[in-house]
Design an enzyme around this catalytic site. Structure first.
Site, mmCIF file in Angstrom:
data_model
loop_
_atom_site.group_PDB
_atom_site.id
_atom_site.type_symbol
_atom_site.label_atom_id
_atom_site.label_comp_id
_atom_site.label_asym_id
_atom_site.label_seq_id
_atom_site.Cartn_x
_atom_site.Cartn_y
_atom_site.Cartn_z
ATOM 1 C CB CYS A 115 -0.997 -0.031 1.154
ATOM 2 S SG CYS A 115 -2.347 1.166 0.942
ATOM 3 C CG HIS A 216 -3.703 -3.325 3.152
ATOM 4 N ND1 HIS A 216 -2.785 -2.859 4.072
ATOM 5 C CD2 HIS A 216 -4.198 -2.236 2.522
ATOM 6 C CE1 HIS A 216 -2.743 -1.544 4.015
ATOM 7 N NE2 HIS A 216 -3.578 -1.129 3.080
ATOM 8 C CD GLU A 218 -1.656 -5.714 5.699
ATOM 9 O OE1 GLU A 218 -2.286 -4.663 5.953
ATOM 10 O OE2 GLU A 218 -1.194 -5.950 4.548
#
Length: 242
Positions: A115, A216, A218
């Site tokens: 990001c 993202h 994660e």
């Protein structure tokens, strides 16, 4: 065999609260280090350090680097005036992460930007950013309501390293209101959203693993991107589509 050590850049906040404490803090959402761990790496956090040569010393002690998501990049870094919707600058973090990117590039270190990390890599290479995507966050486009990820489809560009790691279009968690505008020197767009937004960047010329994505990873269960970084950090070539 020892696990590759993956350094992750962190937030630097004026105040954070846990239990009865409210203090300045270096912090990071747990999804980042947990993704590194699930991908087979040993995660270490890298808070901003203003000491001369600190970034190069940090890079010398790790095997791979993640530049994490976070606040907007200071528009002065790419020669622009701030848009009314651009957030306040994070000067210490900008300086630290740009130094980490430069040090990693000089050292040939495996790098993954996430990001803000992708946007900062673009700025480090002389690129610029779109400071506000109309109706991006809170309208189901590139982010959900404040603090909530949306999902949209991303299509990798055939023939890129991104497409070798992610060989088919995929749905990704996303939360951003800025995006890559002019692409920096030596970088190429390697994935796009349906609206044309650049969703991944990588180096044009062959070299060390260096890949950055606007979404993202994660915040999802898919470990392929992080496993590609960990594999590169371990000195092995990532298998296509792994």
């Amino acid at each position: 065999m020892a696990k590759p050590v993956i350094g992750i850049s962190t937030y630097l906040e004026d105040a954070a609260q846990w239990r009865e404490w409210r203090l300045p803090a270096a912090l990071l959402p747990v999804g980042y280090h947990q993704l590194v761990q699930r991908a087979g790496g040993l995660a270490v956090l890298l808070p901003p350090d203003p000491a001369p040569d600190a970034a190069r010393q940090a890079v010398a002690r790790i095997d791979g680097l993640v530049i994490a998501g976070g606040p907007d990049v200071d528009p002065a870094r790419y020669g622009a005036a701030p848009h009314p919707q651009t957030g306040p600058p994070a000067h210490a973090r900008d300086a630290w992460e740009l130094a980490l990117i430069d040090a990693a590039s000089d050292a040939g270190l495996a790098l993954l930007g996430i990001c803000r990390g992708m946007q900062l890599l673009n700025v480090a290479r002389g690129g610029t950013l779109l400071q506000h995507l109309p109706e991006a966050v809170g309208h189901g486009g590139h982010g959900g309501p404040p603090g909530t990820f949306a999902r949209h489809r991303v299509t990798p560009v055939p023939g890129t390293h991104t497409a070798r790691v992610l060989p088919a279009p995929l749905s990704v968690p996303t939360y951003h209101h800025q995006a890559v505008d002019r692409i920096g020197t030596g970088l190429t767009a390697s994935a796009h959203a349906a609206d044309g937004t650049v969703e991944a960047l990588e180096f044009t010329a062959p070299g060390p693993f260096a890949l950055a994505v606007q979404w993202h990873p994660e915040a999802a269960d898919d470990t392929r991107l992080m496993r590609a970084l960990v594999t590169a950090a371990a000195g092995r070539e990532a298998p296509a589509g792994s």
